[in-house]
Design an enzyme around this catalytic site. Structure first.
Site, mmCIF file in Angstrom:
data_model
loop_
_atom_site.group_PDB
_atom_site.id
_atom_site.type_symbol
_atom_site.label_atom_id
_atom_site.label_comp_id
_atom_site.label_asym_id
_atom_site.label_seq_id
_atom_site.Cartn_x
_atom_site.Cartn_y
_atom_site.Cartn_z
ATOM 1 N N ASP A 151 -3.837 8.073 -8.942
ATOM 2 C CA ASP A 151 -4.485 8.521 -10.231
ATOM 3 C C ASP A 151 -5.875 8.203 -10.278
ATOM 4 O O ASP A 151 -6.940 8.873 -10.380
ATOM 5 C CB ASP A 151 -3.687 7.891 -11.360
ATOM 6 C CG ASP A 151 -2.677 8.836 -11.958
ATOM 7 O OD1 ASP A 151 -2.880 10.255 -11.888
ATOM 8 O OD2 ASP A 151 -1.512 8.231 -12.511
ATOM 9 N N GLN A 158 -9.501 -11.081 15.921
ATOM 10 C CA GLN A 158 -10.333 -9.868 16.582
ATOM 11 C C GLN A 158 -10.438 -9.891 17.918
ATOM 12 O O GLN A 158 -9.824 -10.760 18.634
ATOM 13 C CB GLN A 158 -11.864 -10.275 15.926
ATOM 14 C CG GLN A 158 -12.114 -10.316 14.543
ATOM 15 C CD GLN A 158 -13.573 -10.895 14.194
ATOM 16 O OE1 GLN A 158 -13.780 -12.010 14.066
ATOM 17 N NE2 GLN A 158 -14.438 -10.215 14.275
ATOM 18 N N SER A 178 -5.703 9.703 -14.593
ATOM 19 C CA SER A 178 -6.689 10.239 -13.547
ATOM 20 C C SER A 178 -7.934 10.715 -14.299
ATOM 21 O O SER A 178 -9.281 10.272 -13.613
ATOM 22 C CB SER A 178 -6.049 11.515 -12.824
ATOM 23 O OG SER A 178 -5.845 12.342 -13.571
#
Length: 425
Positions: free
Chosen positions: A174, A278, A20
């Site tokens: 992380d 869509q 991280s």
């Protein structure tokens, strides 16, 4: 073109390890900052010896998160080690740490103490949870953050034996947290231009994960207000409880998106394509015709989003009957041309060998001392006025003497530090 690095002249003291923190400081280095990585004498960052592909060389886990930095070995429990860090902080712009809760404070380098040493220093810290959290003192590893941030509870299959909270194998807790801290540090640099004073920037892993999961909080509130979530695959056949269920491969918004098997799926676990139908009439009609169902365009059973919500499984099956006839790349080429949102599921092997990603600097080959070349992910943002040069990760303590001399240590003093094992190289 004048290629000036955005963070040229910024000095960063990097007391982070594993993923991280190093992901954040590596990006600072790629943007031009001078990043000095403080490592434990003798062993260094734990990732140097984790998941090794060559037994006597630094691991890829370390290499891919520490490019472009300088390394100094330092015994931070010794008075002399603390004096070295103090001198470094007096010349620094940013200090970043991600040790377990309370560790840095006990060694004398809390935000308050560092602010006294150098009021201009911006102090960045990563913790699992915020100070007010009941888990504030818990040591958080990456999956802990995914679980506490809402990702695991909302990821995975919603029925059968694998209906269990599922963390992403891509380590979203992380590096994601590192990038969130990066945003805070860059903002703090801009703020310092106005105030002349550094500030404290804390980023919790839980917050970073939750920020990526905000659409799931949206769904929770919709469920509480309406009792159903029509865009999830459970609707209309299954009853909803009081919290949102896991949703498999659903797109997550109001459109119908799903991951479909393609030709060769029996042998290739990644022979899949993601396709979105869509809601708007024209895009849906184009997709319907392309997959061989032009009748859907005028049939009220299919031609409205509300109608399609009621027969999701039928539509998914029909689309997959089409996709299983073709290679995933063929499908993307065909549907992409007519504006259907779609994309192949790319394996890491395919990404590794993707020439377009190498050409744009997303996949980079780095020449590492002792090891030779290795691949890493390059700088994600692309600048018109600056291209980061991805350099090797430092060997353990490679720059110890160099860094010590920069903050005023003589050859004799460095020799004394070595004799006391405050530094090793």
């Amino acid at each position: 073109m004048n290629m000036i690095a955005p963070l040229q002249g910024i000095k960063v003291i990097d007391w982070t390890q594993v993923q991280s923190g190093p992901s954040c400081t590596q990006m600072l280095a790629w943007l031009g900052a001078d990043v000095i990585k403080i490592e434990k004498t003798g062993t260094g960052d734990p990732t140097r010896t984790e998941l090794l592909d060559y037994p006597d060389l630094d691991g890829l886990y370390y290499l891919q998160l520490n490019c472009n930095k300088r390394s100094i070995e330092l015994d931070m429990k010794s008075p002399e080690g603390k004096e070295v860090l103090t001198r470094l902080l007096k010349t620094a712009d940013i200090f970043v740490e991600n040790l377990h809760p309370g560790a840095v404070d006990k060694l004398g380098f809390s935000w308050e103490e560092v602010h006294k040493i150098n009021p201009r220093v911006i102090y960045g810290t990563i913790k699992g949870f915020n100070d007010d959290s009941p888990f504030a003192n818990v040591k958080a590893f990456e999956p802990v953050a995914q679980c506490a941030g809402g990702a695991a509870a909302t990821t995975g299959w919603w029925k059968g034996e694998y209906n269990i909270p599922t963390q992403s194998g891509a380590a979203l807790g992380d590096s994601n947290t590192g990038m969130h801290l990066l945003i805070g540090l860059l903002a703090a640099l801009m703020q310092r231009e106005k105030t002349g004073e550094g500030c404290f920037v804390q980023q919790s892993m839980q917050d970073a994960v939750l920020n990526l999961c905000r659409i799931k909080l949206r769904d929770q509130l919709i469920l509480e207000h309406t009792g159903v979530l029509k865009h999830l695959p459970q609707y209309p056949k299954e009853k909803f409880g009081d919290t949102i269920p896991r949703a498999g491969n659903v797109e997550g918004g109001q459109v119908m998106g799903w991951c479909y098997r393609c030709k060769g799926w029996e042998k290739d676990p990644n022979a899949f394509v993601y396709i979105v139908l869509q809601n708007e009439t024209k895009p849906f009609a184009a997709a319907a015709r392309a997959i061989g169902h032009p009748e859907w365009v005028d049939d009220s059973k299919y031609n409205t989003p509300e109608a399609r919500y009621e027969i999701k499984e039928e539509i998914y099956s029909a689309v997959e009957a089409y996709t299983m006839k073709y290679d995933k790349m063929e499908i993307v080429e065909t549907l992409g041309k007519i504006g259907v949102p779609c994309g192949p599921v790319l394996s890491m092997k395919e990404i590794e060998n993707d020439e377009s990603l190498r050409k744009c600097g997303t996949i980079v080959e780095v020449d590492q001392p002792k090891r030779g070349k290795f691949l890493t992910v390059g700088c994600p943002p692309k600048f018109s006025s600056y291209t980061p040069q991805i350099k090797s990760a430092p060997l353990l303590g490679e720059h110890t003497e160099e860094v010590l001399k920069e903050v005023g240590y003589s050859d004799e003093e460095i020799a004394t530090l070595r004799s006391k094992h405050v530094v090793c190289k």
